[in-house]
Every structure is written in structure tokens, then in C-alpha cells.
Design a protein around this motif. Structure first.
Motif, mmCIF file in Angstrom:
data_model
loop_
_atom_site.group_PDB
_atom_site.id
_atom_site.type_symbol
_atom_site.label_atom_id
_atom_site.label_comp_id
_atom_site.label_asym_id
_atom_site.label_seq_id
_atom_site.Cartn_x
_atom_site.Cartn_y
_atom_site.Cartn_z
ATOM 1 N N GLU A 660 -22.948 34.070 40.225
ATOM 2 C CA GLU A 660 -22.015 33.053 40.711
ATOM 3 C C GLU A 660 -21.064 32.619 39.601
ATOM 4 N N LEU A 661 -21.602 32.420 38.401
ATOM 5 C CA LEU A 661 -20.763 31.985 37.288
ATOM 6 C C LEU A 661 -19.748 33.051 36.897
ATOM 7 N N ALA A 662 -20.185 34.293 36.823
ATOM 8 C CA ALA A 662 -19.252 35.372 36.468
ATOM 9 C C ALA A 662 -18.115 35.458 37.477
ATOM 10 N N ALA A 663 -18.443 35.381 38.759
ATOM 11 C CA ALA A 663 -17.403 35.443 39.790
ATOM 12 C C ALA A 663 -16.501 34.217 39.734
ATOM 13 N N ALA A 664 -17.087 33.053 39.452
ATOM 14 C CA ALA A 664 -16.306 31.820 39.417
ATOM 15 C C ALA A 664 -15.316 31.820 38.254
ATOM 16 N N VAL A 665 -15.749 32.285 37.082
ATOM 17 C CA VAL A 665 -14.849 32.332 35.926
ATOM 18 C C VAL A 665 -13.724 33.341 36.174
ATOM 19 N N GLU A 666 -14.070 34.480 36.753
ATOM 20 C CA GLU A 666 -13.037 35.478 37.071
ATOM 21 C C GLU A 666 -12.016 34.909 38.038
ATOM 22 N N ALA A 667 -12.482 34.202 39.079
ATOM 23 C CA ALA A 667 -11.567 33.612 40.053
ATOM 24 C C ALA A 667 -10.721 32.520 39.424
ATOM 25 N N PHE A 668 -11.312 31.759 38.526
ATOM 26 C CA PHE A 668 -10.588 30.691 37.836
ATOM 27 C C PHE A 668 -9.436 31.264 37.015
ATOM 28 N N GLU A 669 -9.689 32.322 36.268
ATOM 29 C CA GLU A 669 -8.637 32.932 35.455
ATOM 30 C C GLU A 669 -7.577 33.586 36.344
ATOM 31 N N ALA A 670 -8.021 34.222 37.436
ATOM 32 C CA ALA A 670 -7.069 34.878 38.332
ATOM 33 C C ALA A 670 -6.127 33.878 38.992
ATOM 34 N N SER A 671 -6.581 32.650 39.150
ATOM 35 C CA SER A 671 -5.740 31.615 39.765
ATOM 36 C C SER A 671 -4.799 30.961 38.767
ATOM 37 N N GLY A 672 -4.802 31.434 37.516
ATOM 38 C CA GLY A 672 -3.915 30.881 36.502
ATOM 39 C C GLY A 672 -4.577 29.922 35.550
ATOM 40 N N GLY A 673 -5.890 29.746 35.658
ATOM 41 C CA GLY A 673 -6.608 28.872 34.733
ATOM 42 C C GLY A 673 -6.684 29.479 33.346
ATOM 43 N N PRO A 674 -6.906 28.656 32.313
ATOM 44 C CA PRO A 674 -7.010 29.173 30.941
ATOM 45 C C PRO A 674 -8.066 30.261 30.835
ATOM 46 N N ALA A 675 -7.744 31.324 30.117
ATOM 47 C CA ALA A 675 -8.655 32.450 29.949
ATOM 48 C C ALA A 675 -9.511 32.252 28.705
ATOM 49 N N GLY A 676 -10.520 33.084 28.569
ATOM 50 C CA GLY A 676 -11.321 33.100 27.350
ATOM 51 C C GLY A 676 -12.744 32.634 27.508
ATOM 52 N N PHE A 677 -13.124 32.075 28.670
ATOM 53 C CA PHE A 677 -14.499 31.636 28.867
ATOM 54 C C PHE A 677 -15.409 32.855 29.050
ATOM 55 N N ASP A 678 -16.524 32.858 28.343
ATOM 56 C CA ASP A 678 -17.514 33.921 28.475
ATOM 57 C C ASP A 678 -18.555 33.473 29.491
ATOM 58 N N PRO A 679 -18.681 34.161 30.636
ATOM 59 C CA PRO A 679 -19.589 33.692 31.684
ATOM 60 C C PRO A 679 -21.061 33.954 31.398
ATOM 61 N N GLU A 680 -21.377 34.587 30.272
ATOM 62 C CA GLU A 680 -22.789 34.832 29.966
ATOM 63 C C GLU A 680 -23.520 33.506 29.759
ATOM 64 N N ILE A 681 -24.704 33.382 30.350
ATOM 65 C CA ILE A 681 -25.486 32.144 30.271
ATOM 66 C C ILE A 681 -26.594 32.304 29.245
ATOM 67 N N ALA A 682 -26.834 31.243 28.481
ATOM 68 C CA ALA A 682 -28.004 31.165 27.607
ATOM 69 C C ALA A 682 -29.058 30.322 28.318
#
Length: 889
Positions: A660-682
Motif C-alpha cells: 500500500e505504501l509503495a503504491a501510495a508514494v508512486e501515486a503521490f509523485e505521479a500527481s505532482g507531489g515532491p519526489a524522493g520518498f523511499d517507500p521501504e518500511i523499517a
């Protein structure tokens, strides 16, 4: 020849790497020019003990501005000759922060027509990163790319050349990381790497060749000198011990060298409108033309201010050329291009006074990444003053380097002062090297307007430190360039903190949520279950009723905590050390509210306890099927480098939240949101094999799974409902103040943190083993969940809750159907069997289960359906649902 000049020439005979070479056996192997270009020093860095100190870069060693700019310009001319004029016009030059920002700009000058961009470690509000990469050996590893023109890095398409400029080419890791990241975005056919020195080993040279073949591009290398660094075995450990020994006997900062501190005077530059202060957001040939035209007038203003504020040359400052105070020599590897002191230039005639006096010695001091603007002001001032003054140039830096007052050591003195530009990685020390004791009559400090803060002018700030070592200090402020338009909302919400929101201390976590405490959101468990399964409502639109746990169940939590505190502490330490090793020295922890939040607080406590780090920590909402809180991500990008953000969760079940997080970050960037977030979870525990960064892959009870808000700072799970959450609002949450008497949130944290020292050695061993292991996700858990869903006729993976923590929550907060237990599972399942017995839920022992147990929610639930006996399950000790249906967080 004067006595001072004689003394300097004698000192200059000594190589500024001798001190390190004699004590550690480090040696430079290469041509004669290598020793002129480089000295050696030691630094406080766990990854590399030695520092190659350039004599022509203008970072650590004050040098003639013409020499510094000329070194880069000459390299740029060589690249232009390599590419040819036509291809040079299509090239893009990229420099590295912080040391090579000025060098890269000078290389772009040598190419003449190429635009320039440098990486930065300073995020800029409203500017979305166009990329980023890591510098593995540096003290500060993360680089952002923030071009105003989003097409700048694309250049002229695949046929255009990207020119990458760094001060030294040591292993090639930084360049490979950069090319790999940018080639994925904008593939091109040719790259040119430019450096002052190539210090790669033969193995690293072969590695770059193989990498070029791998990506199918041509890679050229242009350097001024080449060689290698010979490092004996154990040099890192011996270097660290030597640094510790020296720092124990050396003052942190050079003591004052003038009896009366100099007065600080501000000089107005009249910087040309529209010209950026550097290459952080891009610098075009048109910008270069405008700056060149304005430089002579700006140099005149500085010279006038220097003359107006010059102290009496006969005063007792000891900084004038007539003084008898010994001073640190400035390196002059290009001696044929430098003023020859003692040969007609030691004394010049003062036209106004008609007397003969020594030339003044002026330092133009830049600021961290702001290297090019002060460098060009220095070259213009050097040309203007000629024989009237000796102008030198260097900059402050973030890099902590040991200072040793010895002619055979490259860093003779160190000034220490606090950061003054509100950096994203928080407060910390900054440094100016070889300034104290260098005999400067005046220092022109050049900063950008972002850094012109009260901290700069404070009693312990940079200006005060400089005033202790010179007769005159000028402050020249270059306006910080702000790209337009700024796309972010004018106002973003601010995080909520305890005690107004949550029972956690305010510095433990900032909640990126809006307070819905006064809104009625609760509904009975059975009613919510029916609505969710029927599709009539989303689980995030309401909350279960928060009931206080029974005394018997509270005792279960207490016993579980006592039994597992050390085990949790080990996992906390291991995951934190892994994050620090792989994600940089100052990660920004962002826990997934709310199951991840206690873990984020514990990771923050471990970093502070073991390393003295105060890591930022925020809690953010993510909702299955609706993604992550975009407003919260925008807030994080405006206040931190997205590449520094590390998402934290308590545990993985089947890995749904990971996907869910990986898809959400990808969608966020595709919508014009700031890029660079790594969706990997610790995560603390990863029994399903869903992530790379974890404290353990064992499936055991984490006591925070036993309770709800009363172990999570009295905060509900998150809420997302259209009538409550607008497009620029954070998701919602409630603060259950009325449950304070039952709150064990801080007791849980304190109990685990009390075991940190006990497990420290085990953590070190586990971390070392993990970092060397193959930790690629296996997704074994997801496959098991799909198989179970089909075998048991559920046909919905969301009703299969794997792992001890998720199974516990099924028994407490949902309508359970049955429990699958791995045959032979031990004490970790004692509480599961007890709860299942109390609720009349069968426990079925099975083989080949990757988890200790799996909880199955009753499929196709209605309030007329039940668990095992066909009637509604109303028994047990109902407590609140702590998280979403996908993860029960």
C-alpha cells in the motif's frame, strides 16, 4: 626578502601530509604534482579516517581566488576540447555539494555555454526534488537535486552529455550512484566525469568501466592529476584512536589571537536582480553574463568598505604585515601564478598618505554550499586591488576535521561555531579551517540571506569567531534565490504534540493529524464489521468504541511486557542501527500511525541513548485503498529532505501495508507531489519476509499489540472521511484524555528502554550479521495468506490476519472465526490460547505455517452470524480497534 617571507618559504618546504603519513603510514602514490595539490588530515568519520585536503579547491585551505577558479576553468576547457564546441553547448554540468559546488561552476564557466546545477543538502520549501542520490563515505550523505527548470537534467535528450564534477574521484561510488539514479530518469549516451584528482584503486577503475558497459553509455574521465592512497591495515581504527587522543589535548576551537575583537560591518553588494546565488536551482549562460557584468562594481563596494574600516596598521592586533606574529602559511601549489612575496610586492606605496606600507591580507570567506558567489567576488577583488592586497579565498564547512598546529599537517587551526541557516538535519557545529592565526588583516564573510540569521550574529556565532582573529570583518549577504512559482499551499497544518494531543512528551513525536477529539466517530464492533464487509462503509470512516481493558487482561499485558522487554529492546536496537548504517546519520523517522508510533519513539530513544542523536519523529496516516496522507507528505517535503525520511511500522503481517505504501508514494509523485520518498518500511518484526529493514524476523508477541490507545499515547487509529478531512487537511485522530488513568504508553517505552544497555553487545553482533546478509523480501507470508484464504473458503486476504500481533487483535477487536497455530509453537502462543478459549474460538494446529499463528475473521459476517457455535460472539473483553482492517495498526 622579509623575515616573515623567509619563514613561510621554509615552512612551505614541508609537505602538509607528513604528520599523518608518519603516524598512520598513509601515503600518496602518484606524480610530483599530487603532493602540491593535496595534503592530509584526519577527520571524525566512522567510514574513512583520512581526509585528502586540496590546496586549490578553496574549501579547507585559503588560496588565491584566481588559482581556485582557474583550476576549475582549465578543466572545463579540457572538457570543451574533448566534446567539441557544438556538443559542449548541449552539455549539462552537475556539481556535488558541498565541496565541489564552486569547482563545478568553474568547470561550467570553462565550457562557456553549458548550464550548471549542483546537488544540495538544503531542502527548499515549495521546490519538489527532481532526484537524489547517496554519498556513502561522507559525513552527510544525502543529495537533493532541485532544478527550477524540471527539464534541465534532460538536457538535449539522449545525445546530450552530462558532466559530473567532484573534487576527488576516490572510489567512484558517488558518481555511480548519481549516474544510476539519473540514467533511470533521463538515459543518455555519454557522461564525462571531472575531478581535480583521480585516486581510485585499480579495482575501482575496472568497476567504472564495467558500469559504463552495463548501462550502454560512454564515460570519459578528465582530471588534473592521478594517483592512489596507500592505506595500511587497521588504519581506520588507529586513525580514530589518534583523533580521540589529539582532541583530548587540543581546544575545540582556536583561542582568540587579537586583544580586541574586530567590529563587524555590513557591506551592500547590490547583487544583480534575477541572478541566482549559485547553482542550487540551476545557473544558465544568461545568468553568467549578467553576473560577469556586475562583478567589478560589487568588488569596488567591498574595497571601499575595506578601506573605510581598516584599522591603524600600527595597532596591536598583530594581523598586519609589519607584525611579528607567526602565522599559518597559505598553500601555493601554483607558485608561478601567485604573487611572489618578498620580491617587490611585500611593500607598496599608499597614494593617499605618501608612505610605504605592507600590502593588506584579505580573506573572502564563503559559506558551505555557497562557494561560487564568494569565489567570483574574490577574483574580482583580487584583480581590482592588485598589489595593494593579497586576497585569499576559502569557505566554511560541515565536515568535522581534526586540527593540529604542525607545518606537516594540512589543517592547522579550527574555528567552531553553530549552524546558522536552520539546516534540515537540525542544529550542529560548523567549521572554518586555517583562518585563525593565518595573519588576515580583514575577513569578508559572504553568506546567502537564508543564513543571515540571529545565530550568525550570536556571541558564539561565525562573525564573533572571526572577529577574534582579525582586525576587520565585513558581512556581505547575497540574496537567496527562490524559484517561482511555489506550488505548495500557502499554509500547511502544523504537527500536534503532547500534552495537548497524546500522552507522549512533545519531543518524542509530532502527529501529522488533525484533532477530531470532539467529533462522535465510535460505533459498536459488530455494527462496524457488518458495514465494512457489506461494502456499506470504509473502515477508516468510523472508530470502534474505546473500552478500558479488564484487570485480567491488563495483567496479561504486564506479564507479556516483562517477559519480552529485552527481546523488544534487541529488535529496536538492531533495526535502528541498520537504519543509521544504510540511511544516513540523521534519518527522519516517520511512523505509520498508530502501531508504528511506539516503535518510532523507541528507535528515537535508542539513537539518542547510543549515539547522542535527536532524530526527528512524526506519525502519519495511511489508509488501505485510499493511500497515504498527501498533505502530511507535502509537509515533510517542505521541512525535510524526502530522501531522509524512513517510514516505520511495528510489524509486518502479510505485507499489505508495504504494498500500500509503495503504491501510495508512486501515486503521490505521479500527481505532482515532491519526489524522493523511499517507500521501504523499517519494522520491529518481519515474520512474513516483506521488507529489508527489520529488527527480527521472529514471530513473537509485541506487547503494544495487546492494547489500543492506552499503549499508543491515548491516540485513536486514524480517520479519513470526506466531510471531516479536506484536500489540504491532515487525516484525523482522537485523543482519549479520559483514559489517562489506564495509560501505560510511557511505562511500555520506559520498560523497554531500560534494557538497552543489557542488549547492546547482542545488537552490535546482530546488526553486523544483518548488514552482511541477503535481506531481500521473500513474500513468504503473502503466499501463505493467499493459500489459506483459498483453502478455508474465505476468498478475501483482508480477513486473514497472520502473526502473533495480528491474531491477538483479531481476538480482541474483530469477530474471530478460528485460529491456526503452527504445530509445536511454544510460549509465545499462551495468551492466544487463553483468549481463544474465552471467546469460544477453535485453535487448529497446522504444519508449514511461516507464522506462529494466523487469525481468521468470520467471513460474510452479519450480526446474526457468529464464531464457532453459530451465535454472535459478544463475550471477552472488548477494547478498541487499534488500526486499519489491513494492518490493525
Amino acid at each position: 626578502m622579509s623575515e616573515r617571507a623567509t619563514r613561510e618559504e621554509t615552512v612551505n618546504v614541508v609537505w602538509s601530509g607528513n604528520w599523518v603519513a608518519e603516524r598512520l603510514g598513509v601515503a600518496l602514490e602518484g606524480g610530483d604534482e599530487l603532493g602540491d595539490l593535496l595534503g592530509l588530515a584526519l577527520r571524525r568519520n566512522p567510514k574513512r579516517a583520512h581526509l585528502l585536503v586540496s590546496n586549490v579547491l578553496g574549501k579547507h585551505v585559503p588560496q588565491l581566488p584566481s588559482v581556485v577558479h582557474g583550476a576549475g576553468y582549465e578543466l572545463g576547457e579540457r572538457v570543451r576540447a574533448l566534446l567539441g564546441p557544438q556538443e559542449a553547448r548541449r552539455a549539462v554540468v552537475l556539481g556535488y555539494a558541498e565541496t565541489a559546488t564552486g569547482l563545478g561552476h568553474a568547470v561550467a564557466d570553462g565550457l562557456r555555454d553549458a548550464p550548471y546545477l549542483h546537488s544540495t543538502r538544503r531542502p527548499v520549501a515549495g521546490v519538489a526534488p527532481a532526484g537524489g542520490f547517496e554519498e556513502s563515505h561522507s559525513h552527510a550523505t544525502s543529495h537533493l537535486l532541485l532544478p527550477e527548470d524540471r527539464d534541465l537534467l534532460a538536457g538535449g535528450g539522449p545525445a546530450s552529455t552530462l558532466v559530473l564534477v567532484d573534487d576527488e574521484f576516490s572510489t567512484g561510488n558517488t558518481v555511480l550512484n548519481t549516474v544510476r539514479a539519473l540514467h533511470a530518469l533521463h538515459p543518455r549516451e555519454r557522461y564525462v566525469i571531472v575531478a581535480l584528482v583521480d585516486m581510485r584503486s585499480p579495482a575501482d577503475r575496472d568497476r567504472l568501466t564495467a558500469f559504463a558497459a552495463e548501462i550502454g553509455a560512454r564515460v570519459d574521465l578528465v582530471t588534473r592529476a592521478a594517483g592512489t592512497v596507500a592505506l595500511p591495515d587497521g588504519v581506520l581504527e588507529r586513525g580514530q584512536a589518534l583523533v580521540a587522543e589529539q582532541e583530548a589535548r587540543t581546544p575545540a576551537s582556536a583561542p582568540p589571537s587579537v586583544p580586541v575583537p574586530a567590529r563587524v560591518t555590513r557591506v551592500a553588494l547590490d547583487w544583480p536582480a534575477g541572478v541566482p546565488d549559485g547553482g542550487r536551482h540551476g545557473f544558465t549562460p544568461d545568468h553568467r553574463t549578467a553576473l560577469e557584468a556586475a562583478l567589478p562594481a560589487m568588488a569596488e563596494r567591498i574595497a571601499t568598505a575595506l578601506d573605510a574600516g581598516a584599522p591603524d596598521r600600527g595597532d596591536d592586533h598583530g594581523q598586519g604585515a609589519d607584525g611579528d606574529r607567526d602565522r599559518i602559511p597559505a598553500a601555493e601549489p601554483d607558485r608561478d601564478r601567485s604573487p611572489a612575496r618578498g620580491q617587490g610586492q611585500d611593500r607598496v606605496r599608499d597614494q593617499d598618505q605618501g608612505r610605504v606600507r605592507a600590502p593588506r591580507r584579505v580573506l573572502v570567506l564563503g559559506f558551505e554550499e555557497l562557494m561560487y558567489a564568494p569565489l567570483r567576488l574574490g577574483t574580482a577583488l583580487e584583480e581590482l586591488l592588485g598589489a595593494r592586497a593579497e586576497v585569499r579565498y576559502s569557505t566554511t564547512t560541515r565536515s568535522p576535521v581534526l586540527a593540529v598546529d604542525d607545518p606537516g599537517y594540512a589543517i592547522r587551526t579550527r574555528l567552531v561555531f553553530p549552524a546558522h541557516d536552520d539546516p534540515a538535519d537540525g542544529p550542529g557545529d560548523r567549521y572554518a579551517y586555517n583562518v585563525a592565526g593565518a595573519g588576515f588583516d580583514a575577513v569578508v564573510a559572504v553568506v546567502d540571506s537564508t543564513a543571515d540569521t540571529p545565530a550568525l550574529h550570536a556571541p558564539d556565532g561565525l562573525l564573533a569567531r572571526l572577529a577574534e582573529h582579525t582586525g576587520q570583518v565585513l558581512l556581505a549577504v547575497v540574496p537567496s534565490y527562490t524559484p517561482t512559482p511555489v506550488q505548495e499551499p500557502a499554509v500547511l497544518p502544523e504537527p500536534l504534540r503532547g500534552p495537548d494531543f497524546s500522552s507522549y512528551a512533545p519531543d518524542e513525536v509530532g502527529w501529522l493529524l488533525q484533532d477530531l477529539s470532539d467529533t462522535e466517530l465510535e460505533a459498536p464492533t459488530e455494527e462496524r464489521e457488518e458495514a465494512i464487509q457489506s461494502g456499506g462503509a470504509h473502515y477508516a470512516e468510523s472508530l470502534p468504541v474505546e473500552y478500558q481493558p479488564s484487570p485480567a487482561y491488563q495483567a496479561l499485558f504486564t506479564a507479556a511486557l516483562e517477559t519480552s522487554a529485552a527481546r523488544i529492546a534487541r529488535a529496536v536496537g538492531t533495526v535502528t542501527e541498520t537504519v543509521l548504517a544504510e540511511r544516513g546519520p540523521r534519518p527522519v523517522l516517520v511512523s505509520l500511525a498508530r502501531a508504528g508510533t511506539p516503535v518510532g519513539v523507541l528507535m528515537r530513544r535508542w539513537a539518542r541513548h547510543r549515539h547522542g542523536l535527536d532524530l526527528p519523529h512524526y506519525a502519519i496516516s495511511i489508509v488501505r485503498g485510499r493511500g497515504i496522507d498527501a498533505t502530511a507528505l507535502r509537509w515533510l517535503a517542505a521541512h525535510h529532505d524526502p530522501a531522509d525520511v524512513v517510514f516505520v511500522d511495528g510489524w509486518t503481517g502479510k505485507g499489505a501495508i508495504t504494498r500500500e505504501l509503495a503504491a501510495a508514494v508512486e501515486a503521490f509523485e505521479a500527481s505532482g507531489g515532491p519526489a524522493g520518498f523511499d517507500p521501504e518500511i523499517a519494522v520491529l518484526a518481519d515474520p512474513g519476509g516483506c521488507v529489508r529493514t527489520y529488527g527480527t524476523r521472529d514471530d513473537f508477541l509485541i506487547p503494544s499489540a495487546c492494547l489500543n490507545s492506552t499503549v499508543s499515547g491515548l491516540i485513536s487509529r486514524t480517520v479519513l472521511r470526506a466531510d471531516l478531512v479536506g484536500p489540504d487537511d491532515f487525516h484525523g485522530g482522537k485523543f482519549y484524555r479520559e483514559l489517562a488513568a489506564s495509560d501505560v504508553s510511557n511505562h511500555f517505552l520506559d520498560t523497554v528502554a531500560a534494557r538497552f544497555d543489557d542488549v547492546a553487545a547482542e545488537v552490535d553482533d546482530a546488526t553486523k550479521e544483518l548488514l552482511a546478509a541477503d535481506r531481500a523480501p521473500t513474500w513468504e507470508g503473502w503466499a501463505a495468506v493467499e493459500r489459506i484464504s483459498e483453502e478455508y473458503g474465505i476468498h478475501d486476504v483482508n480477513l486473514v490476519k497472520p502473526g502473533v500481533g495480528e491474531t491477538t487483535r483479531v481476538l480482541l477487536r474483530r469477530v474471530p472465526w478460528k485460529i491456526l497455530a503452527r504445530r509445536g509453537a511454544g510460549p509465545d502462543l499462551e495468551h492466544i490460547r487463553l483468549l481463544a478459549e474465552q471467546r469460544g474460538v477453535p485453535v487448529e494446529e497446522v504444519d508449514d505455517l511461516p507464522y506462529s499463528c494466523v487469525g481468521l475473521i468470520h467471513p460474510r459476517f452479519t450480526r446474526g452470524a457468529t464464531g464457532a457455535d453459530g451465535r454472535a460472539v459478544a463475550g471477552g473483553s472488548p477494547v478498541a480497534d487499534g488500526g486499519e482492517a489491513v494492518r490493525e495498526a
